[in-house]
Design a protein around this motif. Sequence first.
Motif, PDB file in Angstrom:
ATOM      1  N   THR A 113     -62.907 -61.943  79.587  1.00 15.03           N
ATOM      2  CA  THR A 113     -63.376 -61.832  78.218  1.00 15.03           C
ATOM      3  C   THR A 113     -64.885 -61.999  78.137  1.00 15.03           C
ATOM      4  OG1 THR A 113     -62.996 -62.635  75.954  1.00 15.03           O
ATOM      5  CG2 THR A 113     -62.934 -64.277  77.731  1.00 15.03           C
ATOM      6  N   SER A 114     -65.397 -62.060  76.917  1.00 17.59           N
ATOM      7  CA  SER A 114     -66.839 -62.106  76.676  1.00 17.59           C
ATOM      8  C   SER A 114     -67.194 -63.326  75.843  1.00 17.59           C
ATOM      9  CB  SER A 114     -67.283 -60.834  75.939  1.00 17.59           C
ATOM     10  OG  SER A 114     -68.586 -60.962  75.412  1.00 17.59           O
ATOM     11  N   ILE A 115     -68.405 -63.826  76.037  1.00 11.45           N
ATOM     12  CA  ILE A 115     -68.864 -64.941  75.207  1.00 11.45           C
ATOM     13  C   ILE A 115     -69.005 -64.534  73.746  1.00 11.45           C
ATOM     14  CG2 ILE A 115     -70.061 -66.085  77.103  1.00 11.45           C
ATOM     15  CD1 ILE A 115     -72.697 -65.034  75.795  1.00 11.45           C
ATOM     16  N   ASP A 116     -69.032 -63.216  73.476  1.00  8.84           N
ATOM     17  CA  ASP A 116     -69.093 -62.733  72.099  1.00  8.84           C
ATOM     18  C   ASP A 116     -67.717 -62.643  71.456  1.00  8.84           C
ATOM     19  OD1 ASP A 116     -71.946 -62.197  71.680  1.00  8.84           O
ATOM     20  OD2 ASP A 116     -71.698 -60.731  73.288  1.00  8.84           O
TER      21      ASP A 116
ATOM     22  N   VAL B 227     -65.283 -65.331  71.536  1.00 10.18           N
ATOM     23  CA  VAL B 227     -64.667 -66.650  71.671  1.00 10.18           C
ATOM     24  C   VAL B 227     -63.523 -66.877  70.684  1.00 10.18           C
ATOM     25  CG1 VAL B 227     -65.069 -69.138  71.493  1.00 10.18           C
ATOM     26  CG2 VAL B 227     -66.682 -67.702  72.760  1.00 10.18           C
TER      27      VAL B 227
ATOM     28  N   THR C 278     -60.603 -64.888  71.846  1.00  8.80           N
ATOM     29  CA  THR C 278     -60.160 -65.430  73.135  1.00  8.80           C
ATOM     30  C   THR C 278     -59.279 -66.654  72.922  1.00  8.80           C
ATOM     31  OG1 THR C 278     -62.143 -64.632  74.267  1.00  8.80           O
ATOM     32  CG2 THR C 278     -60.932 -66.433  75.323  1.00  8.80           C
TER      33      THR C 278
ATOM     34  N   TYR D   8     -65.086 -65.876  81.489  1.00 14.34           N
ATOM     35  CA  TYR D   8     -66.053 -65.392  80.506  1.00 14.34           C
ATOM     36  C   TYR D   8     -67.168 -64.593  81.172  1.00 14.34           C
ATOM     37  CZ  TYR D   8     -64.339 -68.053  76.473  1.00 14.34           C
ATOM     38  OH  TYR D   8     -63.597 -68.538  75.430  1.00 14.34           O
TER      39      TYR D   8
ATOM     40  N   ASP E 149     -70.999 -62.252  80.213  1.00 15.58           N
ATOM     41  CA  ASP E 149     -72.105 -62.125  79.263  1.00 15.58           C
ATOM     42  C   ASP E 149     -72.932 -60.917  79.682  1.00 15.58           C
ATOM     43  OD1 ASP E 149     -74.510 -62.280  77.880  1.00 15.58           O
ATOM     44  OD2 ASP E 149     -74.702 -64.447  78.060  1.00 15.58           O
TER      45      ASP E 149
ATOM     46  N   ASN F  57     -69.629 -57.171  68.991  1.00 16.40           N
ATOM     47  CA  ASN F  57     -70.778 -58.057  69.091  1.00 16.40           C
ATOM     48  C   ASN F  57     -71.907 -57.445  68.268  1.00 16.40           C
ATOM     49  OD1 ASN F  57     -72.623 -56.385  70.899  1.00 16.40           O
ATOM     50  ND2 ASN F  57     -70.832 -56.580  72.247  1.00 16.40           N
TER      51      ASN F  57
END
Length: 413
Positions: A32-35, A37, A40, A59, A61, A150
């Motif tokens: 997944t992505s930090i954008d 959360v 997620t 995660y 980025d 994002n």
Amino acid sequence: MEINEKILEKYAKVAVTMGVNVQKGQTLILNTSIDAVPLTRAVVKAAYEAGAKQVQVNYGDDIVSQYHYTYQDLETLKTVPQWLIDSKLDYMKDGTACMLRICSDVPGILKDVDGEKLGKAMQARAAAMKELNAYTMANKIQWSIVAAPNAEWAKQVFPKDDEETAVSKLWDAILHAMRIDEENDPIAAWDEHNRTLAEREQKLNDMKLKKLHFTNGRGTDLTIEIPDDGIWAGGNEKTTSGIVFNPNMPTEEIFTMPYKYGVNGTVYASKPLDYNGKLIDDFWFTFKDGKVVDYGAKQEPEALKSLVEFDEGSCYLGEVALVPYESPISLSNILFLNTLFDENASCHLALGKAYPMNIVGGTEMSDEELAAHGVNLSDTHVDFMFGTADMKITGIDQNGKEIPIFHSGNFVF
């Protein structure tokens, strides 16, 4: 649409139960992505509620990745630690894993990275991940991809809007494509959609097509031969152990594999392609006996070159997919700049590896056996869009009979 807890829970449930279809006692590998959360966290909760034994969250980025590709030397970029592979592969080998990706990519994020450096790094990483990727390409495990917006991506899709409005609009567009709203039952909606795709898939399989001929006003004039034992697929699929899952969400496509040496003519792309962080636009390919023999692009031609020359199989096709112009994503008139969505608004082709499931017995074949059946092998698989509102597709069956498939960009059946 307000992105509240109820909507996130709905989205997560669709991804977990209809997408990757987590089974009791399985490990979910969640990339997944930090954008993303909030989504997620909702997915992790939904996976445990579905019976997952554990959820392994990884995660990423895009900005950090950009720094890696900019500042690391090539040898460092080409080195893939074995522990990184084993952290996923160990679960797959013991048959307890399934995999879900929440993508939140920034289109064109790597546009300023040296193209040769990027291409060589990607080649090395694809080769290192070959055994791992085989589990998804051959449907040995359940896998799926969904998306979350994002700010940078949203502003590129809706450049005239402020950041907050753009993100909100992109959320609305994603949820609409995912068949999710405040009041509906998205699971029921996806069941119905899968049935519709399965009906068309069955009709195409019953036709026993030998070739497809594509033409449109952009200049596309392309003939694609299909293997005698080729299989059309679309919507939900089954793992080799019989578990049903939806690999791409959203999805509107019905697809099969071309015979590796049976593609001839020229195809013009109808949408840009975000390839390894570089946005390729206004591009075309000419094929002879399956192989790309000429190509060009007005934007990022070097990135296109790196795709075609990625490896021996990247200049041949591995997939041909039919998507009606009047699909929900196409009718939204939104250019997502993300292949997960844009490929489901348009007929598309893929350079590189074919899915073994698209030929009878393919998931049980070795690479040598697949190659003997005219199946393309490669360490890459990259979709590009070429469908248009005026696309005409004619099928030719085993007896040479011509059968209309598409007229004015849509199925005739």
